[in-house]
Design a protein around this motif. Sequence first.
Motif, PDB file in Angstrom:
ATOM      1  N   LYS A 248       0.861  -1.184   0.000  1.00 32.98           N
ATOM      2  CA  LYS A 248       0.000   0.000   0.000  1.00 32.98           C
ATOM      3  C   LYS A 248       0.893   1.228   0.000  1.00 32.98           C
ATOM      4  O   LYS A 248       1.378   1.656   1.050  1.00 32.98           O
ATOM      5  CB  LYS A 248      -0.922  -0.015   1.213  1.00 32.98           C
ATOM      6  CG  LYS A 248      -1.893  -1.182   1.232  1.00 32.98           C
ATOM      7  CD  LYS A 248      -2.739  -1.182   2.490  1.00 32.98           C
ATOM      8  CE  LYS A 248      -3.732  -2.342   2.491  1.00 32.98           C
ATOM      9  NZ  LYS A 248      -4.537  -2.382   3.738  1.00 32.98           N
ATOM     10  N   ILE A 250       1.374   5.221  -1.140  1.00 33.12           N
ATOM     11  CA  ILE A 250       0.846   6.504  -1.604  1.00 33.12           C
ATOM     12  C   ILE A 250       2.034   7.348  -2.039  1.00 33.12           C
ATOM     13  O   ILE A 250       3.033   7.435  -1.328  1.00 33.12           O
ATOM     14  CB  ILE A 250       0.100   7.251  -0.477  1.00 33.12           C
ATOM     15  CG1 ILE A 250      -1.015   6.401   0.116  1.00 33.12           C
ATOM     16  CG2 ILE A 250      -0.452   8.577  -1.004  1.00 33.12           C
ATOM     17  CD1 ILE A 250      -1.629   6.999   1.381  1.00 33.12           C
ATOM     18  N   ARG A 288      -2.135   1.392 -11.377  1.00 30.43           N
ATOM     19  CA  ARG A 288      -3.380   1.012 -10.709  1.00 30.43           C
ATOM     20  C   ARG A 288      -3.146   0.113  -9.496  1.00 30.43           C
ATOM     21  O   ARG A 288      -4.092  -0.381  -8.895  1.00 30.43           O
ATOM     22  CB  ARG A 288      -4.321   0.351 -11.721  1.00 30.43           C
ATOM     23  CG  ARG A 288      -4.764   1.347 -12.794  1.00 30.43           C
ATOM     24  CD  ARG A 288      -5.664   0.751 -13.864  1.00 30.43           C
ATOM     25  NE  ARG A 288      -5.993   1.767 -14.852  1.00 30.43           N
ATOM     26  CZ  ARG A 288      -7.088   2.521 -14.834  1.00 30.43           C
ATOM     27  NH1 ARG A 288      -7.969   2.368 -13.866  1.00 30.43           N
ATOM     28  NH2 ARG A 288      -7.305   3.417 -15.768  1.00 30.43           N
ATOM     29  N   ARG A 289      -1.870  -0.085  -9.152  1.00 33.24           N
ATOM     30  CA  ARG A 289      -1.534  -0.752  -7.894  1.00 33.24           C
ATOM     31  C   ARG A 289      -1.047   0.250  -6.849  1.00 33.24           C
ATOM     32  O   ARG A 289      -0.768  -0.119  -5.715  1.00 33.24           O
ATOM     33  CB  ARG A 289      -0.432  -1.797  -8.117  1.00 33.24           C
ATOM     34  CG  ARG A 289      -0.789  -2.883  -9.106  1.00 33.24           C
ATOM     35  CD  ARG A 289       0.286  -3.962  -9.081  1.00 33.24           C
ATOM     36  NE  ARG A 289       0.116  -4.925 -10.163  1.00 33.24           N
ATOM     37  CZ  ARG A 289       0.863  -6.024 -10.285  1.00 33.24           C
ATOM     38  NH1 ARG A 289       1.805  -6.274  -9.399  1.00 33.24           N
ATOM     39  NH2 ARG A 289       0.671  -6.853 -11.302  1.00 33.24           N
ATOM     40  N   LEU A 290      -0.878   1.501  -7.248  1.00 31.62           N
ATOM     41  CA  LEU A 290      -0.370   2.555  -6.388  1.00 31.62           C
ATOM     42  C   LEU A 290      -1.480   3.539  -6.045  1.00 31.62           C
ATOM     43  O   LEU A 290      -2.551   3.515  -6.650  1.00 31.62           O
ATOM     44  CB  LEU A 290       0.771   3.296  -7.090  1.00 31.62           C
ATOM     45  CG  LEU A 290       1.983   2.460  -7.502  1.00 31.62           C
ATOM     46  CD1 LEU A 290       2.855   3.233  -8.482  1.00 31.62           C
ATOM     47  CD2 LEU A 290       2.782   2.043  -6.277  1.00 31.62           C
ATOM     48  N   TYR A 291      -1.198   4.396  -5.078  1.00 34.59           N
ATOM     49  CA  TYR A 291      -2.106   5.497  -4.746  1.00 34.59           C
ATOM     50  C   TYR A 291      -1.363   6.815  -4.955  1.00 34.59           C
ATOM     51  O   TYR A 291      -0.142   6.892  -4.743  1.00 34.59           O
ATOM     52  CB  TYR A 291      -2.576   5.410  -3.295  1.00 34.59           C
ATOM     53  CG  TYR A 291      -3.476   4.231  -3.016  1.00 34.59           C
ATOM     54  CD1 TYR A 291      -4.857   4.318  -3.206  1.00 34.59           C
ATOM     55  CD2 TYR A 291      -2.948   3.026  -2.561  1.00 34.59           C
ATOM     56  CE1 TYR A 291      -5.681   3.237  -2.952  1.00 34.59           C
ATOM     57  CE2 TYR A 291      -3.769   1.939  -2.304  1.00 34.59           C
ATOM     58  CZ  TYR A 291      -5.129   2.046  -2.502  1.00 34.59           C
ATOM     59  OH  TYR A 291      -5.940   0.964  -2.255  1.00 34.59           O
ATOM     60  N   ALA A 309      -4.435   6.448 -13.654  1.00 39.29           N
ATOM     61  CA  ALA A 309      -4.373   5.557 -12.494  1.00 39.29           C
ATOM     62  C   ALA A 309      -5.733   5.031 -12.079  1.00 39.29           C
ATOM     63  O   ALA A 309      -5.810   3.994 -11.411  1.00 39.29           O
ATOM     64  CB  ALA A 309      -3.730   6.286 -11.316  1.00 39.29           C
ATOM     65  N   ASP A 312     -10.230   5.467  -8.394  1.00 43.33           N
ATOM     66  CA  ASP A 312     -10.144   4.786  -7.100  1.00 43.33           C
ATOM     67  C   ASP A 312      -8.729   4.774  -6.541  1.00 43.33           C
ATOM     68  O   ASP A 312      -8.508   4.245  -5.440  1.00 43.33           O
ATOM     69  CB  ASP A 312     -10.646   3.343  -7.230  1.00 43.33           C
ATOM     70  CG  ASP A 312      -9.837   2.518  -8.226  1.00 43.33           C
ATOM     71  OD1 ASP A 312      -9.281   3.115  -9.171  1.00 43.33           O
ATOM     72  OD2 ASP A 312      -9.775   1.289  -8.057  1.00 43.33           O
ATOM     73  N   ARG A 313      -7.781   5.381  -7.256  1.00 40.38           N
ATOM     74  CA  ARG A 313      -6.392   5.378  -6.809  1.00 40.38           C
ATOM     75  C   ARG A 313      -5.849   6.776  -6.514  1.00 40.38           C
ATOM     76  O   ARG A 313      -4.644   6.934  -6.302  1.00 40.38           O
ATOM     77  CB  ARG A 313      -5.528   4.714  -7.888  1.00 40.38           C
ATOM     78  CG  ARG A 313      -5.760   3.218  -7.977  1.00 40.38           C
ATOM     79  CD  ARG A 313      -5.107   2.502  -6.818  1.00 40.38           C
ATOM     80  NE  ARG A 313      -5.592   1.153  -6.619  1.00 40.38           N
ATOM     81  CZ  ARG A 313      -5.000   0.272  -5.812  1.00 40.38           C
ATOM     82  NH1 ARG A 313      -3.921   0.609  -5.145  1.00 40.38           N
ATOM     83  NH2 ARG A 313      -5.516  -0.927  -5.656  1.00 40.38           N
ATOM     84  N   ASN A 350     -11.947   6.913  -1.136  1.00 40.09           N
ATOM     85  CA  ASN A 350     -10.788   6.037  -1.313  1.00 40.09           C
ATOM     86  C   ASN A 350      -9.934   5.989  -0.056  1.00 40.09           C
ATOM     87  O   ASN A 350      -9.514   4.912   0.386  1.00 40.09           O
ATOM     88  CB  ASN A 350      -9.926   6.533  -2.481  1.00 40.09           C
ATOM     89  CG  ASN A 350     -10.655   6.506  -3.801  1.00 40.09           C
ATOM     90  OD1 ASN A 350     -11.581   5.727  -4.001  1.00 40.09           O
ATOM     91  ND2 ASN A 350     -10.251   7.360  -4.727  1.00 40.09           N
ATOM     92  N   LEU A 354      -8.818   2.954   2.521  1.00 38.78           N
ATOM     93  CA  LEU A 354      -7.413   2.642   2.678  1.00 38.78           C
ATOM     94  C   LEU A 354      -6.966   2.757   4.138  1.00 38.78           C
ATOM     95  O   LEU A 354      -6.210   1.931   4.646  1.00 38.78           O
ATOM     96  CB  LEU A 354      -6.578   3.560   1.802  1.00 38.78           C
ATOM     97  CG  LEU A 354      -5.064   3.353   1.835  1.00 38.78           C
ATOM     98  CD1 LEU A 354      -4.682   1.974   1.291  1.00 38.78           C
ATOM     99  CD2 LEU A 354      -4.358   4.463   1.051  1.00 38.78           C
TER     100      LEU A 354
END
Length: 358
Positions: A248, A250, A288-291, A309, A312-313, A350, A354
Amino acid sequence: MTAPPPQAAAGPGPPPGHRPSSTADTRPSPTVDVHAHLLIPEVEARVSGLPGLAAARDLEARRNGPASLAVSGPMVRAVLPRATDVRLRLAAMDAQGVDVQLVSPSPSHYHYWADEETAEKVCRLAAEATAAHCAGAPDRLRGLGLVPLQHPGHTVRALDHALEHGLLGVEISSHAPGRELSDPAYEPLWARAAATGAILFLHPFGCTLDERLDRWYLSNTVGQPAENAVALSHLIFSGVLDRHPELKLITAHGGGYLPTHIGRSDHAWSARSDAGTGCVHPPSSYLRRLYFDSLVHDPHVLRALIGAAGADRVLLGSDFPFDMGTEDPVGALRAAMLLDADFHAVRGGNAAALLRLT
């Protein structure tokens, strides 16, 4: 919950098919700012006078230049009360329409020059001070600690210490002296963060382009987005995100230049053998695996970031209380004229998921 601020003036028109967010905010989730900082005098007192501090400050002076330092010093002194006093922080949050902040130590507290003993003490002080600050308003503040990236063998212990004090994770820079984030020495940190669900907040401090950026505050305006892009590229191309898909992470400043220029990375990955061996999928797929925080200072760029992205990210960010942030993060988000669902997702939905807010 606080009331939302008045609707900001509309920015440039939305892309075709987009409907601007409604001024009647039903507030299905709290408004959450994931990019807000804390200044910790105890950390600076701990390193004061130690060997290495003067050299680190000389390097920072060369990288920023005298004109920037002349502005930054008074600015930091001016924001110090809001960056240390919980009551002033909450009042500012109320004025911004922000319900919850994710508070991280100022990147100036990294002190990656420090020896092992000093670095461990710095990280402990940062975690304990951040936890104490957040305890002043536990329903509205969540916190992050620090890890000593210059001593990879101590990072897992520092992360665990932060988690034991009720923090949600740690803040890291884009690199440490002599080490990129792709360095295998950080594998235990990524594994521990993924296993515990800890949040990593990637926020650069300084830029290795040095004196080339020592005028007009280029060290920040150009340097910080460049550092974000380089650090994320190391994580992507080295396969860190393949090996630790639950990570996770950001990234501040909207990920810098990378999300809006990711096509160049994809082309290199497919066209060159030296670029395509470290990660399994095209680089753009890892966005799309990152924030990413929303702090890009341009509604066009924010919409492009969301397009790259996914809505949702992207998470609301202000860089509170520093001058390179925004005093009206929700207004800046409104200026992007997003679909209602995307607006509310970025505003807080979001981040609420998280950060596991109830």
